[in-house]
Design an enzyme around this catalytic site. Structure first.
Site, PDB file in Angstrom:
ATOM      1  N   LYS A  67       0.829  -1.200   0.000  1.00 51.22           N
ATOM      2  CA  LYS A  67       0.000   0.000   0.000  1.00 51.22           C
ATOM      3  C   LYS A  67       0.867   1.254   0.000  1.00 51.22           C
ATOM      4  CE  LYS A  67      -3.570  -0.898   2.017  1.00 51.22           C
ATOM      5  NZ  LYS A  67      -3.765  -1.677   3.245  1.00 51.22           N
ATOM      6  N   ARG A 119      -3.794   2.166   8.345  1.00 53.91           N
ATOM      7  CA  ARG A 119      -4.036   0.927   7.594  1.00 53.91           C
ATOM      8  C   ARG A 119      -2.767   0.084   7.491  1.00 53.91           C
ATOM      9  NH1 ARG A 119      -6.157   2.197   2.060  1.00 53.91           N
ATOM     10  NH2 ARG A 119      -4.705   3.929   2.009  1.00 53.91           N
ATOM     11  N   GLY A 128      -7.343  -8.458   4.000  1.00 56.60           N
ATOM     12  CA  GLY A 128      -8.284  -8.636   5.093  1.00 56.60           C
ATOM     13  C   GLY A 128      -7.711  -9.312   6.323  1.00 56.60           C
ATOM     14  N   ARG A 132      -2.837  -1.577  -7.249  1.00 55.12           N
ATOM     15  CA  ARG A 132      -1.947  -2.742  -7.175  1.00 55.12           C
ATOM     16  C   ARG A 132      -2.210  -3.624  -8.389  1.00 55.12           C
ATOM     17  NH1 ARG A 132      -4.360  -5.064  -1.621  1.00 55.12           N
ATOM     18  NH2 ARG A 132      -6.548  -4.831  -2.078  1.00 55.12           N
ATOM     19  N   HIS A 163     -15.240 -10.717  -1.347  1.00 50.40           N
ATOM     20  CA  HIS A 163     -14.156 -11.544  -0.798  1.00 50.40           C
ATOM     21  C   HIS A 163     -14.137 -12.942  -1.415  1.00 50.40           C
ATOM     22  CE1 HIS A 163     -12.483 -14.255   2.354  1.00 50.40           C
ATOM     23  NE2 HIS A 163     -11.561 -13.303   2.401  1.00 50.40           N
ATOM     24  N   SER A 211      14.707 -43.158 -20.703  1.00 44.40           N
ATOM     25  CA  SER A 211      13.611 -42.347 -20.165  1.00 44.40           C
ATOM     26  C   SER A 211      13.449 -42.676 -18.688  1.00 44.40           C
ATOM     27  CB  SER A 211      12.330 -42.664 -20.942  1.00 44.40           C
ATOM     28  OG  SER A 211      11.263 -41.929 -20.411  1.00 44.40           O
ATOM     29  N   CYS A 242       9.320 -39.762 -18.120  1.00 41.75           N
ATOM     30  CA  CYS A 242       7.920 -40.087 -18.416  1.00 41.75           C
ATOM     31  C   CYS A 242       7.113 -40.416 -17.160  1.00 41.75           C
ATOM     32  CB  CYS A 242       7.826 -41.202 -19.438  1.00 41.75           C
ATOM     33  SG  CYS A 242       8.525 -42.751 -18.845  1.00 41.75           S
ATOM     34  N   TYR A 281      13.301 -34.152 -23.202  1.00 38.49           N
ATOM     35  CA  TYR A 281      11.836 -34.012 -23.181  1.00 38.49           C
ATOM     36  C   TYR A 281      11.254 -34.528 -21.867  1.00 38.49           C
ATOM     37  CZ  TYR A 281      11.431 -39.070 -24.166  1.00 38.49           C
ATOM     38  OH  TYR A 281      11.506 -40.435 -24.088  1.00 38.49           O
TER      39      TYR A 281
HETATM   40  C1  PEP Z   1       7.314 -44.708 -13.838  1.00 34.52           C
HETATM   41  O1  PEP Z   1       7.605 -45.633 -13.071  1.00 34.52           O
HETATM   42  O2  PEP Z   1       7.621 -43.526 -13.644  1.00 34.52           O
HETATM   43  C2  PEP Z   1       6.549 -44.998 -15.063  1.00 34.52           C
HETATM   44  C3  PEP Z   1       6.322 -44.072 -15.943  1.00 34.52           C
HETATM   45  O3  PEP Z   1       6.006 -46.232 -15.148  1.00 34.52           O
HETATM   46  P1  PEP Z   1       4.671 -46.688 -14.391  1.00 34.52           P
HETATM   47  O4  PEP Z   1       4.081 -45.514 -13.726  1.00 34.52           O
HETATM   48  O5  PEP Z   1       3.798 -47.288 -15.428  1.00 34.52           O
HETATM   49  O6  PEP Z   1       5.221 -47.707 -13.441  1.00 34.52           O
END
Ligand code: PEP
Ligand code: MG
Length: 917
Positions: A29, A98, A107, A342, A459, A775, A842, A862
């Site tokens: 403020k 204030r 508040g 603000r 609110h 992965s 993954c 990725y």
């Molecule tokens: C994991 O283990 O991260 C994976 C992707 O395989 P799942 O979840 O199918 O075991």
């Protein structure tokens, strides 16, 4: 000067002592007022006691030496600035006191208005304003607010006294009370103070000011402020600033008024001034709900010049701050004053649109636009909706669609009730007259809010938008019956625990439990933002997709590939399950191969669909992973089938089922997650591997023949050693070679490993020699690294989180220190033996913004997440890159959108605003 340095910063016509860079010291403020004054925006003058005073006061229980002198000087300066004196019976100076923390805590702390009134000054105010009614009303408000906050007198005492007078005068609104009635109220309030505290209401304005400042500083440690800080992760050590400001009054006639506005619509993001205004009113009138505010646009008809001035001033503020502003203003007798500005708290929908619009207007850069939208907030946009596919039911009532999405749950009539019900595992909708800052604990656990009062800026509305929850306000057709603990909504009576459904997008309220459907949620603005994010990112976002439908969603969601197709999910269809069971229960190679022959075309068909959807992007198909007994019925089920067969004297069936039961019993494992699963299945049942590889590559050949460009990546789960990988990679290549030889055709494909076991991470350098990608299955890797079962750890993990042993659930946000270190080591080792190796993630962490930031810092190529999380992950990937380039972007995000870190509550705003009494 004292131990903590300069304590007080003034803002007035000719001198301003702070500026926009001093948020930490002056609070939100104070900093806004200083900066507005600098910009020449009309602001009532005042001064701010900085947060260093608060910290000193809370620590030492006294003020820094010399503060009193600094304060006296500031008050004298203010008196000269405005030409009136504190305590002057003729020209009394009236002040508001204030709170204002560096991060908005709407508040949660206290505010006191009309400081400076006493038995004498009230007459001066009456004379100056020409209204005894107004002066007395201001005085009774001071006594009420001061006594509740500073002297800790119960609010109910004053409410009861007011109710009594209102009913004896037969009026509904305070504004209709006569001068005599107001005199009675002032007398009655003063006697309440005397009775409760044993002392008269303080008549010395300087003493009032001192005590008010103490109380506001102390309110930093009020239970609700502490609860809010915990919820929002705000540091305890920040402290609050206190702003002392000259009062201006919005209820000095039809030429006056008070309002709250936004430079753009905070729900939709439309680029027009938006807000509410009450003529001849004070902020409390909006809270009380007894008068309906008009849209700000109405001002353009009744006070066109002032409206233009307001638009011009607020546009200046938006340009200056380069962000949507939420502002409060008062018109006192035809003169405009801005009381606060603000960064506006806004819905995700509005955050996306305003960011894209402002970048397109050249007001901010694309990077800033990206950083202004929190990835997690997109779930609000992508939130579920009520499913009306079976017809549109009759709604009970319609209120203001304050925060989008839908909520279906059981009614709780109070925050406490909501907490109890939620603790019992219920999904709760909080149904109240209105919400206040004291309800924050109930709001935190409820799935949606429905209030009888309020509107766009109340609110509940603002908090809901902040929490990304569905909310309907101002549903006037609701009346609570406190004695019976019920409420009438429309024409029906509801008890707590009854089902209710809210449509936050239209404001409609329905009885019962309506079905929910997943949100579609993207629009042109979000798409533009996500395109920018994808362009910006150094990490790609792929999708986990098991079925042709998932793959189609992945493609429309701009996934850069499929990072995980869990093939076993293709077998859960009842028709396929029987063949799967036949394969598992087969006693010999011949029977097994017959069952596999049945399964192959089914898998191939699905893979073809996946390749068609994703061509020419990669599709990562994982070989069978779960323990085989997951596909079989339970022993109990088979036992009851045996009993039934016996009852029917079907002895052949009974004998066959006995064999099945024995087979299931032999396959039963104590620790299936550490059992006969993953690549162990491919090693012990190589014909399953061969069937799957054939299905994948045949599908690739078919779709390539159709002109698509399939990119199959065959992924082996639960690898733990180089030898496993070597044998299985060879088996895959042999199967491929014999297929290609048969067909006289080839397609490119690659082989990779999932890193899901600590040993695999440690041996990644050796494993990497046999593959072209790896992965991380971070779900299993987390499970196996901690030794926490993925499926059964909820009870103790919750306790870990409650006791703050863990800051975050390691199955949601990656454990950087442990699991993350293994990943880092594995990546380094794999790149050493196989420099071109592609690296992905993954596990579920692939859709978590914090984890994505970490994976990006590891140089992962990725992340792959569920299709529903794609937008969140894509935006998070953009953030990850921007933050890594300029760590200061983190503070850019906070300073540009401070409201994102705390909800803006109407209560505070209106309490504050009522210094425009
Ligand atoms: C994991 O283990 O991260 C994976 C992707 O395989 P799942 O979840 O199918 O075991
Ligand atoms: Mg796994």
């Amino acid at each position: 000067m004292n131990l903590v340095g300069k304590c007080i910063y003034r803002f007035g016509k000719d001198s301003v002592e702070g500026d926009g860079s001093m948020r930490e010291l002056l609070g939100g403020k104070g900093v806004g007022l200083a900066e507005m004054t600098r910009l020449g925006v009309p602001v009532p003058p005042g001064f701010t006691l900085a947060t260093n005073v608060c910290r000193y006061w809370l620590d030492q229980k006294t003020y820094p030496k010399g503060l009193q002198r600094e304060m006296d000087d500031a008050v004298r300066w203010l008196e000269i600035e405005v030409g009136s004196r504190l305590g002057d019976p003729v020209e009394p100076l009236l002040l508001s006191v204030r709170s204002g923390a560096p991060i908005s805590m709407p508040g949660m702390m206290d505010t006191i208005l009309n400081i400076g009134l006493n038995d004498k000054c009230v007459l001066g105010l009456a004379e100056r304003s020409g209204s005894m009614r107004f002066a007395l009303d201001s005085y009774r408000r001071l006594i009420q607010m001061f006594s509740i906050v500073v002297l800790e007198v119960s609010k109910h005492r004053f409410d009861r006294a007011l109710d009594e007078i209102r009913s004896s005068e037969r009026v509904l609104e305070d504004s209709a009370l006569s001068v005599d009635a107001l005199e009675t109220i002032v007398r009655s309030f003063k006697s309440i103070v005397l009775e409760v505290t044993g002392k008269p209401f303080p008549q010395d304005p300087h003493e009032q000011l001192r005590l008010a400042i103490d109380a506001v500083f102390n309110s930093w440690n009020s239970p609700r402020a502490k609860c809010y800080r915990k919820l929002e992760g705000i540091s305890e050590s920040l402290g609050t600033a206190v702003t002392v400001q000259t009062m201006v009054f919005g209820n000095r006639g039809e030429n006056s008024g008070t309002g709250v506005g936004f430079t753009r619509n905070p729900s939709t993001g439309e680029p027009n001034i938006f807000g509410e205004f009450l003529f001849n009113a004070q902020g409390e009138d909006i809270v009380a709900g007894t008068r309906t505010p008009v849209a700000i646009a109405e001002l353009s008809k009744r006070m066109p010049e002032l409206f233009e001035e307001l638009v011009s001033v607020t546009t200046t503020l938006e340009r200056h701050y380069r962000d949507v502003q939420e502002f409060e203003f008062t018109i006192e007798d035809g003169k405009l004053f801005l009381l606060q500005t603000r960064s506006a708290k806004r819905s995700a929908l509005a955050a996306v649109r305003t960011s894209v619009d402002m970048a397109s207007e050249g007001l901010i850069t694309r990077s800033e636009a990206l950083l202004r939208v929190k990835p997690a907030s997109l779930t609000e946009m992508l939130a579920p909706q009520l499913n009306f596919s079976d017809g549109d039911p009759q709604s009970l009532t319609t209120g203001f669609a304050a925060s989008p999405g839908a909520a279906v749950g059981l009614i709780a009539f109070s925050a406490n009730e909501a907490v109890v019900m939620a603790a019992a595992g219920k999904t709760v909708i909080l149904v109240t007259e209105e919400t206040t800052a004291d309800d924050i604990h109930g709001m935190a656990v409820a799935t949606g809010f429905l209030t009888a009062r309020g509107g766009a800026t109340s609110h509940a509305a603002v908090v809901a938008r902040g929490l990304g929850k569905c909310c309907i306000t101002g549903a006037k057709d609701i009346s609570h019956d406190l004695t019976s603990g019920t409420a009438r909504i429309g024409s029906e009576t509801f008890h707590s625990g009854d089902w209710l459904s809210l449509d936050g997008s239209t404001g409609r309220v329905f009885a019962g439990r309506l079905p929910l459907k997943a949100a579609v949620g993207t629009n042109h603005y979000l798409q533009t933002l996500l395109d920018w994010a994808i362009e910006e990112s150094s990490i790609e976002v792929w999708a986990n997709a098991d079925t042709p439908e998932d793959a189609a969603r992945a493609r429309t969601g701009n996934a850069a590939g499929i990072g995980l197709c869990r093939t076993e999910h293709m077998f859960f269809d009842p028709k396929r399950l029987n063949h799967m069971r036949a394969m598992i229960l087969a006693n010999n190679e011949l029977d097994r191969s017959a069952a596999l022959d049945e399964l192959l075309p089914m898998q191939q068909h699905d893979f073809e669909e996946l390749f068609r959807s994703m061509s020419p992007l990669p599709v990562t198909i994982r070989l069978l992973d779960p323990p085989l007994h997951e596909f079989l019925p339970s022993v109990e089920e088979v036992t009851s089938e045996i009993a039934a067969a016996r009852r029917e004297e079907n002895w052949d069936a009974a004998i066959q089922l006995e064999t099945v039961r024995r087979r299931i019993e032999t396959m039963r494992e104590s620790n299936p997650m550490m059992g006969h699963r993953g690549c162990r299945l491919s090693l012990t049942y190589p014909d399953i591997l061969r069937m799957q590889v054939r299905a994948i590559l045949q599908a690739a050949l078919v779709t390539a023949g159709e002109g698509f460009a399939p990119v199959p990546e065959i992924m082996v789960p639960l690898i733990s050693s180089e030898e496993e990988m070597k044998v299985l990679a060879e088996a895959i290549h042999e199967t491929a070679s014999s297929l290609f030889a048969e067909r006289q055709q080839t397609v490119p494909y690659s082989v990779g490993a999932m890193i899901e076991l600590p040993r695999a991470a440690i041996c990644a350098g050796r494993i990497a020699k046999h593959i072209s990608f790896l992965s991380f299955g971070t779900n299993d890797l987390t499970q196996m690294t901690y030794g926490f079962s993925r499926d059964d750890s909820r009870s103790y993990l919750d306790e870990y989180l409650k006791q703050e042993i863990f800051a975050a659930d390691p199955f949601i946000t990656i454990d950087e220190e442990g699991v993350g270190s293994l990943m880092k080591f594995a990546i380094g080792a794999a790149q050493e033996t196989n420099p071109g190796i592609k690296i992905g993630v993954c596990g579920e962490h692939g859709g978590d913004p914090e984890s994505i930031r970490f994976f990006s810092s590891l140089g992962v190529d990725y992340v792959s997440c569920s299709t529903a999380r794609l937008p969140v992950a894509q935006l998070a990937a953009g953030h990850a890159k921007l933050r890594s380039e300029a760590p200061s972007c983190v503070s850019l995000e906070c300073s540009t959108v401070p409201a994102e870190t705390g909800s803006v509550a109407n209560v505070e705003r209106l309490e504050e605003r009522s210094h425009s009494v």
